[in-house]
Design a protein around this motif. Structure first.
Motif, PDB file in Angstrom:
ATOM      1  N   TYR A   1      -6.388  31.387 -27.678  1.00  0.00           N
ATOM      2  CA  TYR A   1      -4.705  31.116 -28.029  1.00  0.00           C
ATOM      3  C   TYR A   1      -4.436  30.442 -27.974  1.00  0.00           C
ATOM      4  O   TYR A   1      -2.792  30.302 -28.101  1.00  0.00           O
ATOM      5  N   GLY A   2      -5.000  29.094 -27.530  1.00  0.00           N
ATOM      6  CA  GLY A   2      -4.063  27.938 -28.034  1.00  0.00           C
ATOM      7  C   GLY A   2      -3.198  27.338 -27.097  1.00  0.00           C
ATOM      8  O   GLY A   2      -1.700  26.881 -26.941  1.00  0.00           O
ATOM      9  N   CYS A   3      -4.094  27.717 -26.017  1.00  0.00           N
ATOM     10  CA  CYS A   3      -3.612  27.477 -24.388  1.00  0.00           C
ATOM     11  C   CYS A   3      -4.043  26.472 -23.123  1.00  0.00           C
ATOM     12  O   CYS A   3      -5.094  26.919 -23.910  1.00  0.00           O
ATOM     13  N   THR A   4      -3.467  25.920 -22.646  1.00  0.00           N
ATOM     14  CA  THR A   4      -3.983  25.705 -21.155  1.00  0.00           C
ATOM     15  C   THR A   4      -3.702  26.427 -20.190  1.00  0.00           C
ATOM     16  O   THR A   4      -2.209  26.084 -19.394  1.00  0.00           O
ATOM     17  N   LEU A   5      -4.490  27.215 -19.139  1.00  0.00           N
ATOM     18  CA  LEU A   5      -4.527  28.138 -18.422  1.00  0.00           C
ATOM     19  C   LEU A   5      -4.847  27.270 -17.194  1.00  0.00           C
ATOM     20  O   LEU A   5      -5.308  26.160 -17.420  1.00  0.00           O
ATOM     21  N   PRO A   6      -3.634  27.003 -16.500  1.00  0.00           N
ATOM     22  CA  PRO A   6      -4.399  26.936 -15.204  1.00  0.00           C
ATOM     23  C   PRO A   6      -5.315  26.141 -14.194  1.00  0.00           C
ATOM     24  O   PRO A   6      -6.697  27.137 -14.549  1.00  0.00           O
ATOM     25  N   LYS A   7      -5.423  25.249 -14.113  1.00  0.00           N
ATOM     26  CA  LYS A   7      -7.236  24.737 -13.926  1.00  0.00           C
ATOM     27  C   LYS A   7      -7.557  24.945 -12.163  1.00  0.00           C
ATOM     28  O   LYS A   7      -8.441  24.995 -11.309  1.00  0.00           O
ATOM     29  N   THR A   8      -6.524  24.396 -11.165  1.00  0.00           N
ATOM     30  CA  THR A   8      -5.509  24.547 -10.048  1.00  0.00           C
ATOM     31  C   THR A   8      -5.044  25.944  -9.426  1.00  0.00           C
ATOM     32  O   THR A   8      -4.143  26.929 -10.083  1.00  0.00           O
ATOM     33  N   THR A   9      -5.668  26.200  -8.669  1.00  0.00           N
ATOM     34  CA  THR A   9      -5.012  27.662  -8.191  1.00  0.00           C
ATOM     35  C   THR A   9      -3.540  27.928  -7.350  1.00  0.00           C
ATOM     36  O   THR A   9      -3.227  26.143  -7.041  1.00  0.00           O
ATOM     37  N   VAL A  10      -2.905  28.753  -7.477  1.00  0.00           N
ATOM     38  CA  VAL A  10      -1.305  28.184  -6.857  1.00  0.00           C
ATOM     39  C   VAL A  10      -1.303  28.245  -5.748  1.00  0.00           C
ATOM     40  O   VAL A  10      -0.031  27.492  -5.139  1.00  0.00           O
ATOM     41  N   LEU A  11      -1.963  28.456  -4.847  1.00  0.00           N
ATOM     42  CA  LEU A  11      -2.102  27.521  -2.969  1.00  0.00           C
ATOM     43  C   LEU A  11      -2.125  26.369  -3.441  1.00  0.00           C
ATOM     44  O   LEU A  11      -1.555  25.419  -2.358  1.00  0.00           O
ATOM     45  N   ASP A  12      -3.354  26.029  -3.995  1.00  0.00           N
ATOM     46  CA  ASP A  12      -3.508  24.256  -4.226  1.00  0.00           C
ATOM     47  C   ASP A  12      -2.167  24.220  -4.536  1.00  0.00           C
ATOM     48  O   ASP A  12      -1.095  23.147  -4.110  1.00  0.00           O
ATOM     49  N   HIS A  13      -1.264  24.144  -5.502  1.00  0.00           N
ATOM     50  CA  HIS A  13      -0.045  23.985  -5.732  1.00  0.00           C
ATOM     51  C   HIS A  13       1.107  24.026  -5.138  1.00  0.00           C
ATOM     52  O   HIS A  13       1.777  22.720  -4.728  1.00  0.00           O
ATOM     53  N   ALA A  14       0.731  25.258  -4.582  1.00  0.00           N
ATOM     54  CA  ALA A  14       1.654  25.073  -3.051  1.00  0.00           C
ATOM     55  C   ALA A  14       1.874  24.085  -1.954  1.00  0.00           C
ATOM     56  O   ALA A  14       2.238  23.473  -1.083  1.00  0.00           O
ATOM     57  N   ALA A  15       0.183  23.651  -1.638  1.00  0.00           N
ATOM     58  CA  ALA A  15       0.367  22.777  -0.388  1.00  0.00           C
ATOM     59  C   ALA A  15       0.623  21.683  -1.220  1.00  0.00           C
ATOM     60  O   ALA A  15       0.915  20.576  -0.150  1.00  0.00           O
ATOM     61  N   ALA A  16       0.380  20.787  -2.589  1.00  0.00           N
ATOM     62  CA  ALA A  16       0.653  19.895  -2.763  1.00  0.00           C
ATOM     63  C   ALA A  16       2.242  19.972  -3.218  1.00  0.00           C
ATOM     64  O   ALA A  16       2.778  18.927  -2.521  1.00  0.00           O
ATOM     65  N   VAL A  17       3.223  20.828  -3.199  1.00  0.00           N
ATOM     66  CA  VAL A  17       4.427  20.776  -3.360  1.00  0.00           C
ATOM     67  C   VAL A  17       5.406  21.028  -1.859  1.00  0.00           C
ATOM     68  O   VAL A  17       6.002  20.170  -1.791  1.00  0.00           O
ATOM     69  N   CYS A  18       4.862  21.495  -0.887  1.00  0.00           N
ATOM     70  CA  CYS A  18       5.570  21.675   0.504  1.00  0.00           C
ATOM     71  C   CYS A  18       4.199  20.809   1.440  1.00  0.00           C
ATOM     72  O   CYS A  18       4.826  20.774   2.698  1.00  0.00           O
ATOM     73  N   GLY A  19       3.497  19.489   0.809  1.00  0.00           N
ATOM     74  CA  GLY A  19       3.008  18.767   2.431  1.00  0.00           C
ATOM     75  C   GLY A  19       1.833  19.817   2.669  1.00  0.00           C
ATOM     76  O   GLY A  19       1.142  19.036   3.371  1.00  0.00           O
ATOM     77  N   ASP A  20       1.796  21.117   2.523  1.00  0.00           N
ATOM     78  CA  ASP A  20       0.774  21.728   3.742  1.00  0.00           C
ATOM     79  C   ASP A  20       0.953  23.761   3.075  1.00  0.00           C
ATOM     80  O   ASP A  20       2.048  23.157   2.146  1.00  0.00           O
ATOM     81  N   ILE A  21       0.021  24.076   3.481  1.00  0.00           N
ATOM     82  CA  ILE A  21      -0.088  25.528   2.957  1.00  0.00           C
ATOM     83  C   ILE A  21       0.589  26.700   3.714  1.00  0.00           C
ATOM     84  O   ILE A  21       0.701  28.178   4.136  1.00  0.00           O
ATOM     85  N   HIS A  22       0.548  26.003   5.501  1.00  0.00           N
ATOM     86  CA  HIS A  22       0.861  27.077   6.044  1.00  0.00           C
ATOM     87  C   HIS A  22       2.198  28.061   6.422  1.00  0.00           C
ATOM     88  O   HIS A  22       2.183  29.153   6.570  1.00  0.00           O
TER      89      HIS A  22
END
Length: 189
Positions: free
Chosen positions: A57-78
């Protein structure tokens, strides 16, 4: 720009790719088949699926999980996962992700590995299709506003036929997490 991809077509493509990868009959793969639990795919099969869908389809799908992105954005996953498993916020975040998990597909307390195990053909197709909701506002070649599929099922500009590429899947996922955090967590702080 509009998203010209039809979910049923992307599901059909996902089924065909999985049939080739797993050496099984495409008729044995349903839209709601769990790729891990029902089809016995492993992590390398998942990487191949992601690569082949992206290439088709000519795209790049995520390589990182949504929960890993959440941990990065929030500083933790709790806020999303605690010792019991998924929280209400974690469940809601995954339902609003590119993979568009159905409300009855996940449950509070579910372990992240179990989420991976119940991910379906439909979830992968939704992820691929939903990436195309993030096409550029206008064609970079001619400033056209309409996207269509060409004869090779590639997303192109309706005016000049230039191939259109959506934002990177990880960039989109991170933006979705940031939006979720702003709307749901910061208002409760």
């Amino acid at each position: 720009m509009n998203n010209p991809l039809d979910l049923d077509s992307v599901i059909a493509s996902t089924r065909e790719i999985l049939a080739q990868l797993l050496v099984i009959d495409v008729d044995d793969i349903e839209a709601n088949s769990s790729i891990v639990e029902d089809l016995s795919a492993d992590s390398l099969d998942i990487v191949d699926l992601s690569f082949q869908l992206g290439r088709q389809y000519g795209c790049t799908l995520p390589k990182t999980t949504v929960l890993d992105h959440a941990a990065a954005v929030c500083g933790d996953i709790h806020e999303f996962v605690n010792e019991s498993g998924l929280t209400e916020n974690g469940k809601a975040l995954l339902e609003g992700s590119l993979s568009a998990y159905a409300p009855d597909q996940l449950r509070v307390g579910m372990k992240p590995g179990d989420v991976f195990a119940v991910t379906t053909v439909r979830n992968w197709a939704e992820q691929c299709r939903n990436v195309f909701n993030y096409l550029p506002a206008t064609c970079p070649e001619c400033a056209g506003h309409q996207a269509v599929l060409n004869e090779r099922q590639q997303v192109v500009c309706a005016s000049c036929s230039a191939r259109l590429t959506p934002a990177d899947g990880d960039e989109i996922s991170r933006r979705l997490v940031e939006t979720f955090v702003s709307a749901h967590l910061e208002e409760n702080a």
